[in-house]
Design a protein around this motif. Structure first.
Motif, PDB file in Angstrom:
ATOM      1  N   LEU A  82     -90.172  -1.120  -2.764  1.00  0.00           N
ATOM      2  CA  LEU A  82     -89.273  -0.683  -3.824  1.00  0.00           C
ATOM      3  C   LEU A  82     -87.815  -1.008  -3.519  1.00  0.00           C
ATOM      4  CD1 LEU A  82     -90.776   2.820  -4.750  1.00  0.00           C
ATOM      5  CD2 LEU A  82     -90.806   0.743  -6.141  1.00  0.00           C
ATOM      6  N   ARG A  83     -87.485  -1.115  -2.229  1.00  0.00           N
ATOM      7  CA  ARG A  83     -86.104  -1.391  -1.851  1.00  0.00           C
ATOM      8  C   ARG A  83     -85.592  -2.721  -2.375  1.00  0.00           C
ATOM      9  NH1 ARG A  83     -86.781   0.515   4.448  1.00  0.00           N
ATOM     10  NH2 ARG A  83     -86.668   2.760   4.077  1.00  0.00           N
ATOM     11  N   VAL A  84     -86.485  -3.656  -2.602  1.00  0.00           N
ATOM     12  CA  VAL A  84     -86.053  -4.988  -3.028  1.00  0.00           C
ATOM     13  C   VAL A  84     -86.062  -5.139  -4.550  1.00  0.00           C
ATOM     14  CG1 VAL A  84     -86.857  -6.008  -0.881  1.00  0.00           C
ATOM     15  CG2 VAL A  84     -88.405  -5.931  -2.835  1.00  0.00           C
ATOM     16  N   THR A  85     -86.424  -4.094  -5.272  1.00  0.00           N
ATOM     17  CA  THR A  85     -86.414  -4.165  -6.731  1.00  0.00           C
ATOM     18  C   THR A  85     -84.999  -3.936  -7.246  1.00  0.00           C
ATOM     19  OG1 THR A  85     -86.824  -1.791  -7.043  1.00  0.00           O
ATOM     20  CG2 THR A  85     -88.754  -3.216  -6.776  1.00  0.00           C
ATOM     21  N   PRO A  86     -84.688  -4.420  -8.449  1.00  0.00           N
ATOM     22  CA  PRO A  86     -83.334  -4.221  -9.001  1.00  0.00           C
ATOM     23  C   PRO A  86     -83.069  -2.800  -9.488  1.00  0.00           C
ATOM     24  CG  PRO A  86     -84.723  -5.396 -10.568  1.00  0.00           C
ATOM     25  CD  PRO A  86     -85.516  -5.293  -9.292  1.00  0.00           C
ATOM     26  N   ALA A  87     -84.098  -1.963  -9.541  1.00  0.00           N
ATOM     27  CA  ALA A  87     -83.919  -0.585 -10.020  1.00  0.00           C
ATOM     28  C   ALA A  87     -83.035   0.201  -9.058  1.00  0.00           C
ATOM     29  CB  ALA A  87     -85.272   0.103 -10.159  1.00  0.00           C
ATOM     30  N   SER A  88     -82.158   1.032  -9.622  1.00  0.00           N
ATOM     31  CA  SER A  88     -81.284   1.856  -8.783  1.00  0.00           C
ATOM     32  C   SER A  88     -82.090   2.943  -8.100  1.00  0.00           C
ATOM     33  CB  SER A  88     -80.188   2.497  -9.637  1.00  0.00           C
ATOM     34  OG  SER A  88     -80.737   3.481 -10.499  1.00  0.00           O
ATOM     35  N   ARG A  89     -81.568   3.436  -6.986  1.00  0.00           N
ATOM     36  CA  ARG A  89     -82.248   4.515  -6.265  1.00  0.00           C
ATOM     37  C   ARG A  89     -82.331   5.767  -7.141  1.00  0.00           C
ATOM     38  NH1 ARG A  89     -83.374   0.430  -4.300  1.00  0.00           N
ATOM     39  NH2 ARG A  89     -82.753  -0.328  -2.238  1.00  0.00           N
ATOM     40  N   PHE A  90     -81.291   6.018  -7.941  1.00  0.00           N
ATOM     41  CA  PHE A  90     -81.285   7.176  -8.832  1.00  0.00           C
ATOM     42  C   PHE A  90     -82.418   7.063  -9.856  1.00  0.00           C
ATOM     43  CE2 PHE A  90     -79.860   9.260 -12.781  1.00  0.00           C
ATOM     44  CZ  PHE A  90     -79.725  10.564 -12.319  1.00  0.00           C
ATOM     45  N   ALA A  91     -82.595   5.874 -10.431  1.00  0.00           N
ATOM     46  CA  ALA A  91     -83.645   5.676 -11.427  1.00  0.00           C
ATOM     47  C   ALA A  91     -85.027   5.852 -10.812  1.00  0.00           C
ATOM     48  CB  ALA A  91     -83.519   4.287 -12.055  1.00  0.00           C
ATOM     49  N   LEU A  92     -85.187   5.364  -9.583  1.00  0.00           N
ATOM     50  CA  LEU A  92     -86.481   5.517  -8.907  1.00  0.00           C
ATOM     51  C   LEU A  92     -86.804   6.983  -8.661  1.00  0.00           C
ATOM     52  CD1 LEU A  92     -86.246   2.602  -6.310  1.00  0.00           C
ATOM     53  CD2 LEU A  92     -87.683   2.686  -8.351  1.00  0.00           C
ATOM     54  N   LEU A  93     -85.791   7.762  -8.285  1.00  0.00           N
ATOM     55  CA  LEU A  93     -86.004   9.195  -8.068  1.00  0.00           C
ATOM     56  C   LEU A  93     -86.290   9.919  -9.379  1.00  0.00           C
ATOM     57  CD1 LEU A  93     -85.907  11.824  -6.369  1.00  0.00           C
ATOM     58  CD2 LEU A  93     -83.443  11.866  -6.811  1.00  0.00           C
ATOM     59  N   VAL A  94     -85.440   9.684 -10.381  1.00  0.00           N
ATOM     60  CA  VAL A  94     -85.591  10.389 -11.661  1.00  0.00           C
ATOM     61  C   VAL A  94     -86.918  10.023 -12.325  1.00  0.00           C
ATOM     62  CG1 VAL A  94     -84.639  10.642 -13.984  1.00  0.00           C
ATOM     63  CG2 VAL A  94     -83.115  10.657 -12.011  1.00  0.00           C
ATOM     64  N   GLY A  95     -87.348   8.770 -12.184  1.00  0.00           N
ATOM     65  CA  GLY A  95     -88.636   8.375 -12.744  1.00  0.00           C
ATOM     66  C   GLY A  95     -89.772   9.191 -12.155  1.00  0.00           C
ATOM     67  N   ARG A  96     -89.738   9.376 -10.834  1.00  0.00           N
ATOM     68  CA  ARG A  96     -90.764  10.199 -10.180  1.00  0.00           C
ATOM     69  C   ARG A  96     -90.699  11.642 -10.677  1.00  0.00           C
ATOM     70  NH1 ARG A  96     -93.153   8.579  -5.304  1.00  0.00           N
ATOM     71  NH2 ARG A  96     -92.575   6.520  -4.584  1.00  0.00           N
ATOM     72  N   VAL A  97     -89.493  12.177 -10.768  1.00  0.00           N
ATOM     73  CA  VAL A  97     -89.312  13.568 -11.177  1.00  0.00           C
ATOM     74  C   VAL A  97     -89.787  13.779 -12.612  1.00  0.00           C
ATOM     75  CG1 VAL A  97     -87.547  15.297 -11.690  1.00  0.00           C
ATOM     76  CG2 VAL A  97     -87.455  14.040  -9.532  1.00  0.00           C
ATOM     77  N   LEU A  98     -89.477  12.836 -13.495  1.00  0.00           N
ATOM     78  CA  LEU A  98     -89.929  12.947 -14.886  1.00  0.00           C
ATOM     79  C   LEU A  98     -91.453  12.905 -14.970  1.00  0.00           C
ATOM     80  CD1 LEU A  98     -87.348  10.680 -16.756  1.00  0.00           C
ATOM     81  CD2 LEU A  98     -87.510  13.170 -16.832  1.00  0.00           C
ATOM     82  N   LYS A  99     -92.061  12.050 -14.146  1.00  0.00           N
ATOM     83  CA  LYS A  99     -93.536  12.003 -14.105  1.00  0.00           C
ATOM     84  C   LYS A  99     -94.108  13.363 -13.732  1.00  0.00           C
ATOM     85  CE  LYS A  99     -95.532  11.234 -10.462  1.00  0.00           C
ATOM     86  NZ  LYS A  99     -96.142  12.040  -9.353  1.00  0.00           N
ATOM     87  N   ASP A 100     -93.505  14.011 -12.732  1.00  0.00           N
ATOM     88  CA  ASP A 100     -93.997  15.317 -12.294  1.00  0.00           C
ATOM     89  C   ASP A 100     -93.826  16.366 -13.394  1.00  0.00           C
ATOM     90  OD1 ASP A 100     -94.699  14.452  -9.679  1.00  0.00           O
ATOM     91  OD2 ASP A 100     -92.601  14.539  -9.100  1.00  0.00           O
ATOM     92  N   ALA A 101     -92.701  16.283 -14.122  1.00  0.00           N
ATOM     93  CA  ALA A 101     -92.458  17.246 -15.199  1.00  0.00           C
ATOM     94  C   ALA A 101     -93.485  17.086 -16.320  1.00  0.00           C
ATOM     95  CB  ALA A 101     -91.035  17.072 -15.745  1.00  0.00           C
ATOM     96  N   VAL A 102     -93.814  15.845 -16.657  1.00  0.00           N
ATOM     97  CA  VAL A 102     -94.824  15.608 -17.707  1.00  0.00           C
ATOM     98  C   VAL A 102     -96.194  16.100 -17.253  1.00  0.00           C
ATOM     99  CG1 VAL A 102     -96.034  13.830 -19.026  1.00  0.00           C
ATOM    100  CG2 VAL A 102     -93.560  13.675 -18.721  1.00  0.00           C
ATOM    101  N   LEU A 103     -96.524  15.819 -16.001  1.00  0.00           N
ATOM    102  CA  LEU A 103     -97.809  16.293 -15.465  1.00  0.00           C
ATOM    103  C   LEU A 103     -97.881  17.820 -15.519  1.00  0.00           C
ATOM    104  CD1 LEU A 103    -100.492  15.842 -13.997  1.00  0.00           C
ATOM    105  CD2 LEU A 103     -99.214  15.781 -11.842  1.00  0.00           C
TER     106      LEU A 103
END
Length: 239
Positions: A82-103
């Motif tokens: 994931l470190r080499v992807t263009p996605a920001s670290r903030f987006a990677l974190l928030v994406g995970r958190v949003l997934k958990d909230a939906v679950l």
């Protein structure tokens, strides 16, 4: 927008395995089915007292322990990729958190449907407002869980997180009323946002708004601390 793409990716992976969804709701559902009739039938409390506590239990189990996911990602080299992807670290974190909230939202909806079938008679607006409060709180809880997992590492996080969930659940007043606790214990309970959320849920389920404002303020402060802290840790560990 990137965060939603990340969340959608993780959600597709999660919903391919329905066992993850079912397993998370099993323990609160067992409390509801096996303990609920005894709890309400003995006059100790009512469904609108028990069910909010079980929603908090579900949130702590689903989002408080979600750091296990990133422990496995770290162990199998996913974080390095994931470190080499263009996605920001903030987006990677928030994406995970949003997934958990939906679950959590899906699991909580299942739990509420079962509770209504067993006898819960809370109003639909009250349940919806309570559910929204729990979901917002879960954003900060999941973020802190990821930050703790990255900070403690693969070996320490599992025992520490597993041990922390039980006292947090008890301090929230989800299973036992804290009003009669010793002063120091009641103060410790009041210092957590979880106690105020449980109290607000019980008010909303009973058709009242007592304590809701205090819970909203507590959750807002919790998010204001949890999300920046987790973002800093996530960015540092994935730099």
């Amino acid at each position: 927008m990137t965060a939603f793409v990340v969340a959608a990716h993780y959600l597709r992976e999660t919903f391919r395995n329905t066992f993850v969804i079912v397993f998370g709701v099993v323990q609160p559902a067992l409390y509801l089915v096996l303990f609920g009739p005894v709890f309400t039938g003995s006059g100790v409390g009512t469904w609108d007292v028990l069910v909010p506590g079980l929603l908090m239990q579900l949130a702590l189990l689903t989002c408080g322990l979600t750091g296990f996911n990133i422990v496995f990602d770290h162990r199998f080299g996913v974080l390095e990729r994931l470190r080499v992807t263009p996605a920001s670290r903030f987006a990677l974190l928030v994406g995970r958190v949003l997934k958990d909230a939906v679950l959590l939202l899906v699991q909580a909806a299942v739990l509420l449907a079962l509770a209504v079938a067993l006898g819960l008679r809370a109003s639909v607006p009250g349940m919806a407002a309570g559910l929204a409060l729990v979901i917002v709180m879960s954003l900060g809880l999941a973020a802190l869980s990821y930050a703790a997992a990255l900070t403690l590492g693969d070996e320490l996080f599992p025992p520490v997180a597993g041990t922390a969930v039980v006292p947090l659940l008890l301090l929230s007043g989800a299973l036992l009323p804290m009003e009669g606790a010793p002063g120091w214990l009641d103060a410790a309970s009041q210092a957590t946002p979880f106690r105020h959320v449980v109290d607000a849920l019980r008010s909303l389920f009973a058709g009242s708004a007592e304590g809701v404002g205090q819970a909203v303020i507590g959750v807002a402060l919790f998010l204001a601390v949890a999300l920046p802290l987790a973002t800093r840790v996530f960015g540092r560990e994935n730099a």
